[in-house]
Motif scaffolding. Structure first.
Motif, short mmCIF file in Angstrom:
data_model
loop_
_atom_site.label_atom_id
_atom_site.label_comp_id
_atom_site.label_asym_id
_atom_site.label_seq_id
_atom_site.Cartn_x
_atom_site.Cartn_y
_atom_site.Cartn_z
N UNK A 144 0.05 0.03 -11.44
CA UNK A 144 -0.18 -0.08 -12.87
C UNK A 144 -1.56 -0.51 -13.27
N UNK A 145 -2.50 -0.56 -12.33
CA UNK A 145 -3.86 -1.01 -12.64
C UNK A 145 -4.87 -0.09 -11.95
N UNK A 146 -6.11 -0.15 -12.41
CA UNK A 146 -7.22 0.52 -11.74
C UNK A 146 -8.13 -0.54 -11.15
N UNK A 147 -8.45 -0.39 -9.90
CA UNK A 147 -9.31 -1.35 -9.20
C UNK A 147 -10.74 -0.83 -9.21
N UNK A 148 -11.69 -1.68 -9.59
CA UNK A 148 -13.09 -1.29 -9.59
C UNK A 148 -13.78 -1.58 -8.27
N UNK A 149 -13.41 -2.72 -7.66
CA UNK A 149 -14.03 -3.16 -6.41
C UNK A 149 -12.95 -3.58 -5.43
N UNK A 150 -12.85 -2.87 -4.33
CA UNK A 150 -11.82 -3.15 -3.33
C UNK A 150 -12.41 -3.91 -2.15
N UNK A 151 -11.74 -5.00 -1.76
CA UNK A 151 -12.08 -5.73 -0.55
C UNK A 151 -11.11 -5.29 0.54
N UNK A 152 -11.63 -4.71 1.60
CA UNK A 152 -10.82 -4.02 2.60
C UNK A 152 -10.63 -4.88 3.85
N UNK A 153 -9.40 -5.24 4.20
CA UNK A 153 -9.17 -5.89 5.50
C UNK A 153 -9.35 -4.86 6.61
N UNK A 154 -10.52 -4.83 7.19
CA UNK A 154 -10.85 -3.71 8.07
C UNK A 154 -10.20 -3.79 9.45
N UNK A 155 -9.77 -5.01 9.85
CA UNK A 155 -9.19 -5.14 11.19
C UNK A 155 -8.29 -6.36 11.23
N UNK A 156 -7.12 -6.20 11.85
CA UNK A 156 -6.18 -7.32 11.97
C UNK A 156 -5.17 -7.01 13.07
N UNK A 157 -4.47 -8.03 13.59
CA UNK A 157 -3.42 -7.78 14.58
C UNK A 157 -2.26 -6.95 14.02
N UNK A 158 -2.20 -6.83 12.71
CA UNK A 158 -1.08 -6.13 12.07
C UNK A 158 -1.44 -4.73 11.55
N UNK A 159 -2.63 -4.24 11.81
CA UNK A 159 -3.03 -2.96 11.23
C UNK A 159 -3.65 -2.03 12.27
N UNK A 160 -3.80 -0.76 11.88
CA UNK A 160 -4.57 0.20 12.66
C UNK A 160 -5.49 0.95 11.71
N UNK A 161 -6.48 1.62 12.25
CA UNK A 161 -7.52 2.23 11.43
C UNK A 161 -6.95 3.22 10.43
N UNK A 162 -5.99 4.03 10.85
CA UNK A 162 -5.45 5.04 9.94
C UNK A 162 -4.80 4.40 8.72
N UNK A 163 -4.12 3.27 8.91
CA UNK A 163 -3.49 2.56 7.80
C UNK A 163 -4.54 2.00 6.84
N UNK A 164 -5.60 1.47 7.39
CA UNK A 164 -6.68 0.93 6.56
C UNK A 164 -7.32 2.04 5.74
N UNK A 165 -7.60 3.17 6.36
CA UNK A 165 -8.21 4.29 5.65
C UNK A 165 -7.27 4.80 4.56
#
Length: 218
Positions: A144-165
Motif C-alpha cells: 500500500x505504499x511507494x518506497x523512494x529509498x530502499x535499504x537492502x539486506x544484501x547478505x544473511x544466514x537466512x537469505x540467498x542472492x536470488x531472494x534479495x534480487x
C-alpha cells in the motif's frame, strides 16, 4: 534528508536538526551513530541490530532520547534502564507513529526463517517519511505504499542472492543502498552487489554502494 551508513545494518537519518538512528548493533559504530540522536528504531532483538549496552548508556546521557522497538526488545531495555522506561516504546507492524519528527510506519512482524529448529523472533520493518524503508532481517515488501529509498539486506544466514534480487525488483524503489553487509568480505560483497545493480537497473532501481561513515542526501 541526510542518510549516513554505518557498519552492517545501522543508518542515521538527519533532517532540520532532527536525528533518527535505526539498528545500532554491536557490529556498528553505535556510539558515533547515537551521538546527538533524538530517537532510535530497533527492528529486532539480535545483537547485530540491538546494542543494549550502547542504548542504555545513550538513554542515561540524553534526557530527550526516545527508543521504539518490538515489545520483547522494549521490555528488555526497560529492565536494563528502569529510570528511563517512560522513554522506551513498543512498536509493531501495522502501526504508525512519529519519532524525532519523522513519520514512521511498521511492516512485517517476523524475522526471516534461519532454520526450522531456531525460533522466529519479532521483526518490524520501518518506512520513514514515506521514503526510506529499512526492513530489518526480512524481505517483506511493504504493501500500500511507494518506497523512494530502499535499504537492502544484501547478505544473511537466512537469505540467498536470488531472494534479495527479487526483493529489490518487487519493491522497485528508484534508489537503493546496501545494509546487512558485515558478514561479507570485499570480494563477496562486490559479487552480490553486481547482481543487485544489474538486475535492479532493468527494473528502474539505481543501486549505489555506501561505505561505512559515508553520507548521501536523499
Amino acid at each position: 534528508m541526510l542518510l549516513t551508513k554505518f557498519t552492517h545494518a545501522c543508518v542515521r537519518l538527519e533532517q532540520d536538526g532532527r536525528v533518527l538512528v535505526i539498528d545500532p548493533g554491536i557490529f556498528s559504530e553505535s556510539q558515533t551513530a547515537l551521538d546527538g540522536a533524538d530517537a532510535v528504531l530497533i527492528t529486532h532483538e539480535h545483537a547485530d541490530h540491538y546494542d543494549a549496552e550502547a542504548l542504555t548508556e545513550a538513554l542515561a546521557h540524553s534526557s530527550g532520547l526516545r527508543i521504539h522497538a518490538p515489545a520483547g526488545v522494549a521490555h528488555d531495555l526497560r529492565d536494563k534502564a528502569p529510570a528511563q522506561a517512560a522513554r522506551i516504546f513498543d512498536a509493531a507492524a501495522g502501526e504508525s507513529f512519529t519519532a524525532a519528527g519523522f513519520a514512521v510506519q511498521g511492516f512485517g512482524g517476523q524475522h526471516a526463517l534461519i532454520h526450522p529448529t531456531m525460533p522466529i523472533v519479532a521483526n518490524v520493518g520501518y518506512l520513514i517519511d514515506d521514503d526510506v524503508y529499512h526492513p530489518g532481517d526480512s524481505l517483506i515488501v511493504p504493501d500500500g505504499v511507494s518506497v523512494g529509498t530502499l535499504l537492502i539486506p544484501v547478505h544473511a544466514p537466512w537469505s540467498k542472492v536470488s531472494e534479495v534480487v527479487d526483493f529489490v525488483v518487487s519493491v522497485r524503489a528508484p534508489q537503493a543502498f546496501q545494509i546487512h553487509d558485515g558478514l561479507l568480505n570485499e570480494q563477496g560483497l562486490a559479487f552480490t552487489e553486481s547482481h543487485i545493480a544489474r538486475i535492479g537497473a532493468a527494473h528502474g532501481v539505481k543501486f549505489r554502494h555506501l561505505n561505512s561513515g559515508q553520507s548521501v542526501e536523499l
